[in-house]
Design a protein around this motif. Structure first.
Motif, PDB file in Angstrom:
ATOM      1  N   ALA A 134      47.344   8.516 -17.982  1.00 14.14           N
ATOM      2  CA  ALA A 134      46.104   7.739 -17.912  1.00 14.14           C
ATOM      3  C   ALA A 134      45.767   7.088 -19.248  1.00 14.14           C
ATOM      4  O   ALA A 134      45.107   6.042 -19.275  1.00 14.14           O
ATOM      5  N   CYS A 135      46.225   7.694 -20.325  1.00 11.06           N
ATOM      6  CA  CYS A 135      45.920   7.163 -21.662  1.00 11.06           C
ATOM      7  C   CYS A 135      46.973   6.195 -22.172  1.00 11.06           C
ATOM      8  O   CYS A 135      46.850   5.672 -23.291  1.00 11.06           O
ATOM      9  N   GLY A 136      48.009   5.952 -21.372  1.00  6.10           N
ATOM     10  CA  GLY A 136      49.000   4.943 -21.744  1.00  6.10           C
ATOM     11  C   GLY A 136      50.331   5.476 -22.215  1.00  6.10           C
ATOM     12  O   GLY A 136      51.200   4.699 -22.622  1.00  6.10           O
ATOM     13  N   GLY A 137      50.531   6.794 -22.157  1.00  8.79           N
ATOM     14  CA  GLY A 137      51.796   7.371 -22.572  1.00  8.79           C
ATOM     15  C   GLY A 137      52.710   7.653 -21.391  1.00  8.79           C
ATOM     16  O   GLY A 137      52.285   7.613 -20.239  1.00  8.79           O
ATOM     17  N   ASP A 138      53.953   7.934 -21.689  1.00  8.21           N
ATOM     18  CA  ASP A 138      54.928   8.306 -20.666  1.00  8.21           C
ATOM     19  C   ASP A 138      55.049   9.829 -20.668  1.00  8.21           C
ATOM     20  O   ASP A 138      55.488  10.408 -21.666  1.00  8.21           O
ATOM     21  N   PRO A 139      54.664  10.500 -19.586  1.00  8.20           N
ATOM     22  CA  PRO A 139      54.645  11.966 -19.591  1.00  8.20           C
ATOM     23  C   PRO A 139      55.991  12.607 -19.912  1.00  8.20           C
ATOM     24  O   PRO A 139      56.052  13.573 -20.680  1.00  8.20           O
ATOM     25  N   ARG A 140      57.056  12.072 -19.358  1.00 10.30           N
ATOM     26  CA  ARG A 140      58.366  12.709 -19.564  1.00 10.30           C
ATOM     27  C   ARG A 140      58.826  12.589 -21.001  1.00 10.30           C
ATOM     28  O   ARG A 140      59.184  13.581 -21.641  1.00 10.30           O
ATOM     29  N   SER A 141      58.792  11.376 -21.535  1.00 12.39           N
ATOM     30  CA  SER A 141      59.254  11.192 -22.917  1.00 12.39           C
ATOM     31  C   SER A 141      58.309  11.861 -23.905  1.00 12.39           C
ATOM     32  O   SER A 141      58.740  12.406 -24.927  1.00 12.39           O
ATOM     33  N   SER A 142      57.023  11.861 -23.590  1.00 10.99           N
ATOM     34  CA  SER A 142      56.047  12.504 -24.469  1.00 10.99           C
ATOM     35  C   SER A 142      56.267  14.011 -24.507  1.00 10.99           C
ATOM     36  O   SER A 142      56.156  14.638 -25.573  1.00 10.99           O
ATOM     37  N   ARG A 143      56.582  14.592 -23.366  1.00 13.46           N
ATOM     38  CA  ARG A 143      56.852  16.027 -23.321  1.00 13.46           C
ATOM     39  C   ARG A 143      58.077  16.374 -24.161  1.00 13.46           C
ATOM     40  O   ARG A 143      58.075  17.358 -24.919  1.00 13.46           O
ATOM     41  N   MET A 144      59.110  15.542 -24.060  1.00 14.81           N
ATOM     42  CA  MET A 144      60.320  15.785 -24.849  1.00 14.81           C
ATOM     43  C   MET A 144      60.035  15.671 -26.343  1.00 14.81           C
ATOM     44  O   MET A 144      60.492  16.493 -27.140  1.00 14.81           O
ATOM     45  N   LYS A 145      59.267  14.676 -26.730  1.00  9.63           N
ATOM     46  CA  LYS A 145      58.928  14.510 -28.140  1.00  9.63           C
ATOM     47  C   LYS A 145      58.047  15.649 -28.632  1.00  9.63           C
ATOM     48  O   LYS A 145      58.213  16.133 -29.760  1.00  9.63           O
ATOM     49  N   ALA A 146      57.104  16.074 -27.788  1.00 10.49           N
ATOM     50  CA  ALA A 146      56.197  17.147 -28.174  1.00 10.49           C
ATOM     51  C   ALA A 146      56.936  18.456 -28.413  1.00 10.49           C
ATOM     52  O   ALA A 146      56.494  19.294 -29.217  1.00 10.49           O
ATOM     53  N   ASN A 147      58.054  18.634 -27.724  1.00  5.28           N
ATOM     54  CA  ASN A 147      58.843  19.851 -27.873  1.00  5.28           C
ATOM     55  C   ASN A 147      59.944  19.720 -28.923  1.00  5.28           C
ATOM     56  O   ASN A 147      60.744  20.644 -29.099  1.00  5.28           O
ATOM     57  N   SER A 148      59.976  18.601 -29.623  1.00  3.56           N
ATOM     58  CA  SER A 148      60.992  18.404 -30.656  1.00  3.56           C
ATOM     59  C   SER A 148      60.636  19.184 -31.917  1.00  3.56           C
ATOM     60  O   SER A 148      59.470  19.507 -32.168  1.00  3.56           O
ATOM     61  N   ASP A 149      61.655  19.469 -32.716  1.00  5.89           N
ATOM     62  CA  ASP A 149      61.424  20.170 -33.977  1.00  5.89           C
ATOM     63  C   ASP A 149      60.526  19.349 -34.898  1.00  5.89           C
ATOM     64  O   ASP A 149      59.720  19.913 -35.652  1.00  5.89           O
ATOM     65  N   GLU A 150      60.644  18.031 -34.814  1.00  5.38           N
ATOM     66  CA  GLU A 150      59.839  17.166 -35.681  1.00  5.38           C
ATOM     67  C   GLU A 150      58.341  17.358 -35.432  1.00  5.38           C
ATOM     68  O   GLU A 150      57.552  17.509 -36.381  1.00  5.38           O
ATOM     69  N   ILE A 151      57.947  17.350 -34.167  1.00  9.10           N
ATOM     70  CA  ILE A 151      56.529  17.499 -33.848  1.00  9.10           C
ATOM     71  C   ILE A 151      56.063  18.929 -34.083  1.00  9.10           C
ATOM     72  O   ILE A 151      54.938  19.165 -34.578  1.00  9.10           O
ATOM     73  N   LYS A 152      56.902  19.904 -33.759  1.00 12.97           N
ATOM     74  CA  LYS A 152      56.528  21.294 -34.049  1.00 12.97           C
ATOM     75  C   LYS A 152      56.291  21.490 -35.543  1.00 12.97           C
ATOM     76  O   LYS A 152      55.335  22.151 -35.951  1.00 12.97           O
ATOM     77  N   ASP A 153      57.184  20.894 -36.353  1.00 13.30           N
ATOM     78  CA  ASP A 153      57.021  21.000 -37.807  1.00 13.30           C
ATOM     79  C   ASP A 153      55.771  20.263 -38.275  1.00 13.30           C
ATOM     80  O   ASP A 153      55.092  20.710 -39.213  1.00 13.30           O
ATOM     81  N   LYS A 154      55.469  19.143 -37.630  1.00 13.72           N
ATOM     82  CA  LYS A 154      54.278  18.375 -37.994  1.00 13.72           C
ATOM     83  C   LYS A 154      53.018  19.199 -37.743  1.00 13.72           C
ATOM     84  O   LYS A 154      52.096  19.221 -38.587  1.00 13.72           O
TER      85      LYS A 154
END
Length: 205
Positions: A134-154
């Protein structure tokens, strides 16, 4: 610039998130949204494994009534969550993705509404993914990015930075000069401080 440090499980972060941009715009101040987690800080700084509003019952009763009054005055919906505090880890990681992609502020406000107005479980992917969409993001790709080491480290880095800056609760507002203001009721003071000291700094150049 003022940094807005918020935690999705934080009750007082809800009204702050709903009004911070409007208040800042009136003063010509930019806001940097900084999601983080309070749990590690509560444990380290205060020895708490739960919210202080649960640890001290009388304080909790006051907080819920106070939040009702605040939301009524702002004309924003409020409903006490069935569970408090909720797990904001997944939402915080998604917010970091969204803030990079331009939908993070809308996402953050929507998650707060889901928690404190709609009675939804913000730890449930089935709740978060429709909000992302609803906010303009892609749920699948956003979920993958959110679970990446980069975002966890952030996110871990945000907690480390909050600790280093002396943050102990949410919402917290930090000005460019390091001045710290804690609480929804300190939002205007933080913005006024930023205006005055930014102007003073420019005049001194």
């Amino acid at each position: 610039m003022v940094q807005f440090w918020y935690e999705f499980a934080s009750s007082y972060s809800y009204p702050a998130a709903m009004r911070v941009e409007e208040e800042a715009e009136q003063r010509g101040i930019a806001i940097e949204w900084r999601p983080f987690l309070l749990g590690p800080l509560f444990k380290e700084q205060q020895g708490l494994s739960d919210s202080p509003f649960n640890e001290v019952a009388v304080k909790g009763r006051y907080m819920w009534r106070d939040l009702e009054r605040i939301c009524a005055s702002l004309k924003i919906p409020f409903s006490r969550p069935m569970k408090f505090p909720q797990n904001g880890l997944a939402a915080a990681r998604l917010a970091l993705v969204g803030l990079r992609e331009g939908w993070g502020k809308d996402f953050s406000r929507a998650v707060f509404r889901a928690n404190f107005a709609e009675g939804l479980d913000i730890g449930d992917p089935g709740v978060l993914e429709p909000i992302v969409r609803a906010c303009g993001g892609d749920p699948r790709s956003s979920r993958m990015k959110a679970n990446s080491d980069e975002i966890k480290d952030k996110l871990r880095g945000n907690v480390d930075t909050a600790r280093a800056r002396g943050i102990f609760g949410a919402p917290t507002f930090v000005c460019d000069d390091g001045e710290l203001f804690w609480g929804n009721d300190r939002l205007e003071q933080a913005l006024d401080w930023a205006c005055e000291h930014e102007y003073a700094g420019r005049a001194a150049l």
